[in-house]
Write a protein that holds these residues in place. Structure first.
Motif, PDB file in Angstrom:
ATOM      1  N   GLY A  51       0.819  -1.209   0.000  1.00  0.00           N
ATOM      2  CA  GLY A  51       0.000   0.000   0.000  1.00  0.00           C
ATOM      3  C   GLY A  51       0.847   1.249   0.000  1.00  0.00           C
ATOM      4  O   GLY A  51       0.513   2.243  -0.671  1.00  0.00           O
TER       5      GLY A  51
ATOM      6  N   CYS B  11      -6.356   3.703  14.114  1.00  0.00           N
ATOM      7  CA  CYS B  11      -6.082   3.712  12.676  1.00  0.00           C
ATOM      8  C   CYS B  11      -6.854   4.820  11.960  1.00  0.00           C
ATOM      9  O   CYS B  11      -6.484   5.226  10.854  1.00  0.00           O
ATOM     10  CB  CYS B  11      -6.432   2.353  12.064  1.00  0.00           C
ATOM     11  SG  CYS B  11      -5.261   1.033  12.474  1.00  0.00           S
TER      12      CYS B  11
ATOM     13  N   VAL C  38      -6.732   8.487   8.558  1.00  0.00           N
ATOM     14  CA  VAL C  38      -7.868   8.891   7.717  1.00  0.00           C
ATOM     15  C   VAL C  38      -8.282  10.314   8.034  1.00  0.00           C
ATOM     16  O   VAL C  38      -8.505  11.137   7.133  1.00  0.00           O
ATOM     17  CB  VAL C  38      -9.050   7.922   7.928  1.00  0.00           C
ATOM     18  CG1 VAL C  38     -10.242   8.354   7.089  1.00  0.00           C
ATOM     19  CG2 VAL C  38      -8.636   6.493   7.586  1.00  0.00           C
TER      20      VAL C  38
ATOM     21  N   ILE D  49      -5.187   7.033  -2.572  1.00  0.00           N
ATOM     22  CA  ILE D  49      -6.238   6.764  -1.584  1.00  0.00           C
ATOM     23  C   ILE D  49      -6.401   5.265  -1.366  1.00  0.00           C
ATOM     24  O   ILE D  49      -6.499   4.777  -0.239  1.00  0.00           O
ATOM     25  CB  ILE D  49      -7.566   7.397  -2.037  1.00  0.00           C
ATOM     26  CG1 ILE D  49      -7.440   8.926  -2.062  1.00  0.00           C
ATOM     27  CG2 ILE D  49      -8.703   6.982  -1.100  1.00  0.00           C
ATOM     28  CD1 ILE D  49      -8.654   9.625  -2.635  1.00  0.00           C
ATOM     29  N   ALA D  50      -6.411   4.518  -2.486  1.00  0.00           N
ATOM     30  CA  ALA D  50      -6.516   3.060  -2.376  1.00  0.00           C
ATOM     31  C   ALA D  50      -5.312   2.484  -1.642  1.00  0.00           C
ATOM     32  O   ALA D  50      -5.438   1.598  -0.786  1.00  0.00           O
ATOM     33  CB  ALA D  50      -6.637   2.442  -3.766  1.00  0.00           C
TER      34      ALA D  50
ATOM     35  N   ALA E 208      -5.606   3.063   2.058  1.00  0.00           N
ATOM     36  CA  ALA E 208      -6.524   2.114   2.690  1.00  0.00           C
ATOM     37  C   ALA E 208      -5.831   0.764   2.930  1.00  0.00           C
ATOM     38  O   ALA E 208      -6.012   0.141   3.977  1.00  0.00           O
ATOM     39  CB  ALA E 208      -7.763   1.925   1.810  1.00  0.00           C
TER      40      ALA E 208
ATOM     41  N   LEU F 106      -3.520   1.001   5.947  1.00  0.00           N
ATOM     42  CA  LEU F 106      -4.249   0.935   7.213  1.00  0.00           C
ATOM     43  C   LEU F 106      -4.706  -0.489   7.517  1.00  0.00           C
ATOM     44  O   LEU F 106      -4.643  -0.931   8.671  1.00  0.00           O
ATOM     45  CB  LEU F 106      -5.457   1.879   7.172  1.00  0.00           C
ATOM     46  CG  LEU F 106      -5.124   3.374   7.115  1.00  0.00           C
ATOM     47  CD1 LEU F 106      -6.399   4.199   7.035  1.00  0.00           C
ATOM     48  CD2 LEU F 106      -4.297   3.792   8.300  1.00  0.00           C
ATOM     49  N   VAL F 107      -5.151  -1.198   6.484  1.00  0.00           N
ATOM     50  CA  VAL F 107      -5.550  -2.597   6.693  1.00  0.00           C
ATOM     51  C   VAL F 107      -4.351  -3.422   7.139  1.00  0.00           C
ATOM     52  O   VAL F 107      -4.433  -4.230   8.081  1.00  0.00           O
ATOM     53  CB  VAL F 107      -6.174  -3.180   5.409  1.00  0.00           C
ATOM     54  CG1 VAL F 107      -6.383  -4.683   5.561  1.00  0.00           C
ATOM     55  CG2 VAL F 107      -7.498  -2.496   5.111  1.00  0.00           C
TER      56      VAL F 107
END
Length: 334
Positions: A143, A269, A273, A292-293, A296, A299-300
């Motif tokens: 990511g 987390c 954001v 942005i993807a 995410a 964060l995952v």
């Protein structure tokens, strides 16, 4: 049965209040970069902004330091480590990074800390880690590659990215120190006391490094611009000191005392954001769809890594979002 019902309701309310505190802490921490960047762009050196933040917060938290003065004798190494790494190191690197790259990107790079901790456990300490934790590391790194746009030869300032990575490494250093020096039972240090002394140590170190007597104090009497909108500089500084530092630390500690470290880590987390959204709205720092993807996915990956304890380690998982949450979790668990 009525007793059990009332206890259940009381427990639910306590958890709800804890979630509210955790969310407030994430919002407060997430807003630090948005308030600091206009001050840096107005003419203040990033180190001077860090010094103002830490010194101001240390002054506010000094009564707690007096109350827990026994920590100076019992845990000097922990206080020094927290002050040098979790306070001075993380904040100095982060604020220097946001002077060169967007706030959201800097914070997402900092969220590599849980993955780096697992790398330390696996390759330095040579202890096994779970498959879920390894997956979290892979996701976080993948990511991050999208966030920094590696396909375009790094779309952001390389030094800024290195500074953000330095903030993540400072968090790792504190995690390792905390793991090696943590007590159990009644001997565990009070988290609020450690935070208070950490701020004092951090302020002392930053005073020597930042040399605030050379700061352009006139900037604080003027205005700074947030995406073209003038804002009083003292108001931004007040937010950084009182909300983004004092309130953020205290609510984070209180939240972990009412929630499990895992739940608090999940809410933490949201900090990245919130910081990204605030920077988008208030500073006009727009991110592309791939970024942005990628954010995410970071964060995952951070969530999976921090919620998967290393095998054979009796301590609780590393909580993403900062060393202060690890300290809070340790004090609460003990």
């Amino acid at each position: 049965m009525p007793v059990h019902t009332s206890e259940t309701i009381k427990g639910s309310r306590g958890k709800g209040f804890g979630l509210g505190l955790a969310l407030a802490s994430a919002v407060a921490f997430g807003g630090s970069g948005v308030a600091a960047k206009p001050l840096i762009e107005a003419g203040l050196d990033p180190l001077h902004v860090v010094w103002l933040r830490v010194a101001g917060a240390a002054l506010v938290m000094s009564p707690l330091a007096v109350r827990h003065r026994a920590l100076l004798r019992r845990r000097p190494a922990l206080l020094a480590g927290f002050g040098l790494l979790a306070v001075a190191g993380v904040q100095a690197c982060y604020f220097a990074a946001i002077s060169r790259i967007p706030v959201g990107v800097a914070l997402l790079v900092e969220y590599l800390a849980p993955a780096l901790v697992l790398g330390w456990v696996r390759f330095v300490q040579r202890r096994p880690v779970t498959r879920a934790a390894a997956l979290g590391v892979v996701l976080a790194v993948g990511g991050l590659a999208c966030v920094v746009e590696v396909w375009s030869g790094l779309g952001f300032d390389a030094l800024g990215l290195l500074l953000a990575l330095g903030a993540a490494c400072c968090q790792v250093g504190y995690f390792v120190l905390s793991d090696q020096g943590s007590d159990s039972g009644d001997g565990a240090p009070d988290p609020l006391g450690v935070i208070a002394y950490g701020l004092l140590v951090g302020a002392a170190v930053l005073t020597a490094v930042a040399r605030p007597w050379n700061m352009d104090w006139s900037v604080l009497t003027g205005t700074a611009r947030m995406d073209g909108t003038p804002v009083a500089a003292w108001l931004l500084l007040g937010w950084i000191v009182l909300v983004a530092t004092v309130v953020a630390y205290v609510t984070g500690v209180l939240a972990v005392r009412r929630l499990s470290p895992q739940v608090a880590g999940v809410v933490a987390c949201l900090e990245a954001v919130i910081a990204t959204v605030l920077a988008w709205v208030l500073l006009g720092e727009h991110l592309s769809l791939p970024q942005i993807a990628g954010g995410a996915v970071v964060l995952v990956g951070a969530f999976i890594a921090q919620s998967s304890a290393p095998a054979g380690n009796g301590s609780e998982p590393v909580a993403g979002g900062g060393a202060e949450r690890e300290l809070s979790a340790r004090g609460t668990t003990a």
